[in-house]
Design a protein around this motif. Structure first.
Motif, PDB file in Angstrom:
ATOM      1  N   ASP A  55       0.825  -1.213   0.000  1.00 31.44           N
ATOM      2  CA  ASP A  55       0.000   0.000   0.000  1.00 31.44           C
ATOM      3  C   ASP A  55       0.855   1.256   0.000  1.00 31.44           C
ATOM      4  O   ASP A  55       0.517   2.250  -0.658  1.00 31.44           O
ATOM      5  N   GLU A  56       1.938   1.250   0.742  1.00 29.05           N
ATOM      6  CA  GLU A  56       2.801   2.433   0.793  1.00 29.05           C
ATOM      7  C   GLU A  56       3.421   2.715  -0.567  1.00 29.05           C
ATOM      8  O   GLU A  56       3.475   3.875  -1.009  1.00 29.05           O
ATOM      9  N   ALA A  57       3.894   1.670  -1.235  1.00 27.38           N
ATOM     10  CA  ALA A  57       4.491   1.859  -2.555  1.00 27.38           C
ATOM     11  C   ALA A  57       3.463   2.398  -3.542  1.00 27.38           C
ATOM     12  O   ALA A  57       3.745   3.317  -4.325  1.00 27.38           O
ATOM     13  N   ALA A  58       2.268   1.825  -3.502  1.00 33.58           N
ATOM     14  CA  ALA A  58       1.215   2.260  -4.416  1.00 33.58           C
ATOM     15  C   ALA A  58       0.776   3.691  -4.130  1.00 33.58           C
ATOM     16  O   ALA A  58       0.589   4.499  -5.050  1.00 33.58           O
ATOM     17  N   GLY A  59       0.610   4.018  -2.860  1.00 36.99           N
ATOM     18  CA  GLY A  59       0.198   5.370  -2.496  1.00 36.99           C
ATOM     19  C   GLY A  59       1.244   6.402  -2.841  1.00 36.99           C
ATOM     20  O   GLY A  59       0.922   7.536  -3.220  1.00 36.99           O
ATOM     21  N   TRP A  60       2.509   6.025  -2.737  1.00 36.61           N
ATOM     22  CA  TRP A  60       3.611   6.929  -3.075  1.00 36.61           C
ATOM     23  C   TRP A  60       3.584   7.287  -4.553  1.00 36.61           C
ATOM     24  O   TRP A  60       3.667   8.456  -4.928  1.00 36.61           O
ATOM     25  N   VAL A  61       3.431   6.284  -5.415  1.00 37.15           N
ATOM     26  CA  VAL A  61       3.356   6.531  -6.860  1.00 37.15           C
ATOM     27  C   VAL A  61       2.111   7.348  -7.194  1.00 37.15           C
ATOM     28  O   VAL A  61       2.160   8.279  -8.002  1.00 37.15           O
ATOM     29  N   ARG A  62       0.985   7.015  -6.567  1.00 36.53           N
ATOM     30  CA  ARG A  62      -0.256   7.746  -6.842  1.00 36.53           C
ATOM     31  C   ARG A  62      -0.121   9.216  -6.496  1.00 36.53           C
ATOM     32  O   ARG A  62      -0.568  10.091  -7.247  1.00 36.53           O
ATOM     33  N   ARG A  63       0.503   9.524  -5.353  1.00 39.07           N
ATOM     34  CA  ARG A  63       0.681  10.917  -4.946  1.00 39.07           C
ATOM     35  C   ARG A  63       1.483  11.692  -5.989  1.00 39.07           C
ATOM     36  O   ARG A  63       1.152  12.823  -6.328  1.00 39.07           O
ATOM     37  N   MET A  64       2.529  11.080  -6.510  1.00 38.76           N
ATOM     38  CA  MET A  64       3.366  11.780  -7.482  1.00 38.76           C
ATOM     39  C   MET A  64       2.641  11.960  -8.817  1.00 38.76           C
ATOM     40  O   MET A  64       2.862  12.952  -9.511  1.00 38.76           O
ATOM     41  N   ARG A  65       1.781  11.034  -9.156  1.00 44.33           N
ATOM     42  CA  ARG A  65       0.945  11.221 -10.351  1.00 44.33           C
ATOM     43  C   ARG A  65      -0.014  12.397 -10.140  1.00 44.33           C
ATOM     44  O   ARG A  65      -0.225  13.215 -11.047  1.00 44.33           O
ATOM     45  N   GLU A  66      -0.576  12.499  -8.959  1.00 47.53           N
ATOM     46  CA  GLU A  66      -1.496  13.595  -8.666  1.00 47.53           C
ATOM     47  C   GLU A  66      -0.777  14.946  -8.683  1.00 47.53           C
ATOM     48  O   GLU A  66      -1.348  15.950  -9.128  1.00 47.53           O
ATOM     49  N   PHE A  67       0.467  14.978  -8.205  1.00 46.41           N
ATOM     50  CA  PHE A  67       1.238  16.215  -8.253  1.00 46.41           C
ATOM     51  C   PHE A  67       1.400  16.689  -9.696  1.00 46.41           C
ATOM     52  O   PHE A  67       1.282  17.880  -9.998  1.00 46.41           O
ATOM     53  N   ASP A  68       1.693  15.739 -10.594  1.00 47.63           N
ATOM     54  CA  ASP A  68       1.860  16.112 -11.998  1.00 47.63           C
ATOM     55  C   ASP A  68       0.560  16.650 -12.584  1.00 47.63           C
ATOM     56  O   ASP A  68       0.557  17.678 -13.278  1.00 47.63           O
ATOM     57  N   GLN A  69      -0.544  15.988 -12.295  1.00 49.12           N
ATOM     58  CA  GLN A  69      -1.839  16.442 -12.818  1.00 49.12           C
ATOM     59  C   GLN A  69      -2.196  17.820 -12.269  1.00 49.12           C
ATOM     60  O   GLN A  69      -2.716  18.677 -12.999  1.00 49.12           O
ATOM     61  N   GLU A  70      -1.914  18.041 -10.993  1.00 52.07           N
ATOM     62  CA  GLU A  70      -2.222  19.337 -10.384  1.00 52.07           C
ATOM     63  C   GLU A  70      -1.394  20.449 -11.019  1.00 52.07           C
ATOM     64  O   GLU A  70      -1.922  21.519 -11.363  1.00 52.07           O
ATOM     65  N   ALA A  71      -0.097  20.207 -11.196  1.00 49.77           N
ATOM     66  CA  ALA A  71       0.767  21.236 -11.775  1.00 49.77           C
ATOM     67  C   ALA A  71       0.348  21.574 -13.193  1.00 49.77           C
ATOM     68  O   ALA A  71       0.377  22.749 -13.605  1.00 49.77           O
ATOM     69  N   ARG A  72      -0.060  20.566 -13.955  1.00 48.67           N
ATOM     70  CA  ARG A  72      -0.442  20.801 -15.347  1.00 48.67           C
ATOM     71  C   ARG A  72      -1.689  21.682 -15.455  1.00 48.67           C
ATOM     72  O   ARG A  72      -1.831  22.428 -16.434  1.00 48.67           O
ATOM     73  N   GLU A  73      -2.586  21.607 -14.505  1.00 46.80           N
ATOM     74  CA  GLU A  73      -3.782  22.448 -14.559  1.00 46.80           C
ATOM     75  C   GLU A  73      -3.411  23.932 -14.632  1.00 46.80           C
ATOM     76  O   GLU A  73      -3.974  24.691 -15.419  1.00 46.80           O
ATOM     77  N   PHE A  74      -2.453  24.347 -13.817  1.00 47.57           N
ATOM     78  CA  PHE A  74      -2.033  25.748 -13.821  1.00 47.57           C
ATOM     79  C   PHE A  74      -1.216  26.079 -15.071  1.00 47.57           C
ATOM     80  O   PHE A  74      -1.287  27.198 -15.593  1.00 47.57           O
ATOM     81  N   GLU A  75      -0.461  25.109 -15.551  1.00 45.39           N
ATOM     82  CA  GLU A  75       0.318  25.334 -16.770  1.00 45.39           C
ATOM     83  C   GLU A  75      -0.594  25.524 -17.966  1.00 45.39           C
ATOM     84  O   GLU A  75      -0.351  26.406 -18.809  1.00 45.39           O
ATOM     85  N   TYR A  76      -1.651  24.721 -18.068  1.00 45.29           N
ATOM     86  CA  TYR A  76      -2.618  24.892 -19.153  1.00 45.29           C
ATOM     87  C   TYR A  76      -3.219  26.298 -19.116  1.00 45.29           C
ATOM     88  O   TYR A  76      -3.343  26.967 -20.140  1.00 45.29           O
ATOM     89  N   GLU A  77      -3.619  26.714 -17.926  1.00 46.26           N
ATOM     90  CA  GLU A  77      -4.284  28.007 -17.800  1.00 46.26           C
ATOM     91  C   GLU A  77      -3.348  29.153 -18.177  1.00 46.26           C
ATOM     92  O   GLU A  77      -3.760  30.095 -18.881  1.00 46.26           O
ATOM     93  N   ASN A  78      -2.104  29.088 -17.733  1.00 51.17           N
ATOM     94  CA  ASN A  78      -1.168  30.158 -18.043  1.00 51.17           C
ATOM     95  C   ASN A  78      -0.670  30.112 -19.485  1.00 51.17           C
ATOM     96  O   ASN A  78      -0.072  31.079 -19.972  1.00 51.17           O
ATOM     97  N   LEU A  79      -0.916  28.995 -20.171  1.00 52.95           N
ATOM     98  CA  LEU A  79      -0.660  28.934 -21.607  1.00 52.95           C
ATOM     99  C   LEU A  79      -1.778  29.601 -22.409  1.00 52.95           C
ATOM    100  O   LEU A  79      -1.648  29.779 -23.617  1.00 52.95           O
TER     101      LEU A  79
END
Length: 518
Positions: free
Chosen positions: A95-119
């Motif tokens: 569970d820890e390994a899976a949750g760790w990867v999931r968190r980093m995927r969510e970070f990427d998705q979150e950052a891209r939202e602001f990048e899209y908007e500022n583009l």
């Protein structure tokens, strides 16, 4: 003796410069999924890496990369921060390994939202990309994490570069300059202690005062009574719905007191205008960010509050610098969601002050690098009021919010998310982040004294993003270091975990992480 020290320092410099020039390691690359395997249910994954490469190139060319997270090299669907990086060698269960990867995927998705908007993308364009990259990240993580070497490469690569420059330290003769740094720090701390000991009237003035309080909109009964009432995730990090997080931020938002006619009273919101960045004092705003810190066996909730106000002109500020300055106030909550400790920091990374709240906190006997600075005697109150110096808005006392202020006019400030600073409106339409891709606030240059060069901090005095705040001139520590609290105080024993929250102890593997990522 002096000659020997000089010789050793020069040898260290020569060795380090040689290492910097030619000590680069060969970059490891992940094993990609063969195209012939991307059929059937995985057909949509074909071409995903090419899509990521094209979009990331577009983002970088436009200069809108979000500085909150660090891209994991070789894995364009993962981004990390210092908290996530601290877990990479401590993933003890599936569970820890899976949750760790999931968190980093969510970070990427979150950052891209602001990048899209500022583009300047339309809502439709952003929605299409959001869906495409969600499918891509799920598929790539699910397949690529099944390859053992890939998962191990993520473990190795999921780190965050620090914001110190070894080259700058060497040019500043860091080994020889440490005594000078200590002397400068000691003199500054002595002066600050003297200011903190002055009467309140001397700090904020005897004239009209303003008392700022948060404008409460949430039901504070949403604040949990215990950290285990917060639905911890696989890594033990507390989780709440947005309204409950907002209630937590409102519950511990500080009172602010300063001179009504001084800089400290001009609380406002960072705003882009046709002439550049300024502070709109018609919109008194404090931004907040929910975070976490590791303290022994516990992961504790932290709330960061960001105050913005006009920066007064001074000899140390560049002539054309933006008239903005900032102060960060952080509240660390214990397992019962009560204030455990506070710390404060200028938005440039200077003046890092600590204020313990509870008697059970004990100072660490020895600290590497720069010792923590506690400018105020005794314990800080649970309901704090920050006294801001009338001359420049610097924090100069933490007193109880119940202390009378007879001459104060009460005003309200609005709480806004820190993320709102990533998409500030532009006068002609569109949006722009308060921060550049390196994490600096543009136009906030400061003419820092030469002795700071030896610390290795690049451009000291410039305002910075939360994830790019070095706090020590001796040593290398950051405001968002996952273990920062326990470098100052002895960790407290963790409370027992309720039986219903206990998880299994199966060993993690690349295969299990990939399965869970799907």
């Amino acid at each position: 003796m002096r000659t020997t020290l000089h010789r050793r320092a020069l040898l260290l410099i020569c060795f380090s410069l040689t290492t910097l020039a030619g000590g680069c390691k060969e970059e490891k690359k992940p094993v990609e999924i063969p195209p012939e395997q991307l059929v059937g249910l995985f057909k949509n994954i074909s071409g995903c890496r090419e899509k990521y490469a094209a979009m990331d190139a577009r983002i970088d060319a436009a200069g809108v990369r979000n500085p909150a997270f660090h891209r994991v090299p070789g894995f364009p669907y993962l981004r990390t921060d210092r908290l996530m990086a601290s877990y990479r060698d401590q993933l003890g269960t599936f569970d820890e390994a899976a949750g760790w990867v999931r968190r980093m995927r969510e970070f990427d998705q979150e950052a891209r939202e602001f990048e899209y908007e500022n583009l300047g993308m339309t809502s439709r364009e952003a929605a299409i990309l959001r869906f495409d990259f969600l499918v891509c990240s799920q598929g790539l993580a699910g397949l690529e994490m099944e390859i053992p070497s890939n998962f191990e490469l993520v473990r190795e690569s999921a780190s965050v570069p620090d914001d110190y420059s070894t080259k700058t330290q060497l040019l500043g003769l860091y080994p020889l300059s440490t005594p000078l740094l200590r002397s400068k720090i000691n003199r500054f701390e002595k002066a600050v202690r003297s200011e903190f000991a002055q009467p309140a009237e001397a700090l904020i003035g005897e004239g009209p005062q303003v008392l700022w309080q948060v404008d409460q909109i949430e039901d504070l009964s949403l604040v949990p009574k215990h950290i285990y009432d917060t639905s911890p995730d696989e890594l033990g990090l507390p989780g709440l719905v947005d309204s409950a997080w907002r209630a937590v931020a409102e519950a511990y938002a500080p009172q602010l007191a300063g001179a009504a006619d001084g800089k400290a009273g001009l609380l406002g919101a960072p705003t882009w205008t046709a002439s550049g960045l300024t502070v709109d004092t018609s919109k008194p705003t404090v931004n907040y960010q929910i975070g976490f810190v590791r303290f022994g066996q516990m992961s504790l909730i932290q709330v960061d509050y960001f105050l913005w106000f006009n920066r007064p002109a001074s000899a140390s500020v560049a002539k054309d610098a933006a008239p903005i300055d900032g102060l960060i106030w952080r509240v660390t909550l214990d397992e019962f969601l009560k204030p455990l400790a506070y710390d404060s920091l200028r938005a440039s990374g200077s003046e890092h002050f600590w204020f313990p709240v509870q008697t059970r906190l004990q100072r660490q006997a020895a600290v590497d690098g720069q010792p923590p600075f506690l400018p105020q005697e005794g314990l800080a109150p649970e309901n704090p009021r920050l006294l801001l110096a009338s001359s420049n808005g610097e924090l100069r006392r933490v007193q109880s919010a119940a202390t009378p202020l007879a001459k104060a006019e009460t005003r309200r400030y609005q709480l806004q998310r820190y993320e709102d600073l990533y998409r500030l409106p532009l006068p002609g339409g569109g949006s722009r982040s308060l921060f550049d891709t390196a994490g600096f606030v543009p136009g906030t240059d400061s003419e820092a004294p030469g002795w700071m060069l030896a610390s290795g901090i690049a451009e000291p005095g410039r305002l910075r993003h939360l994830a790019h705040l070095p706090v020590d001139y001796i040593g290398r520590r950051h405001f968002d270091d996952a273990h920062l609290l326990e470098t100052v105080f002895v960790p407290l024993p963790a409370p027992p975990i309720p039986a219903q929250l206990e998880v299994g102890a199966s060993a993690p593997s690349a295969m299990s992480a990939g399965d869970a990522a799907r």
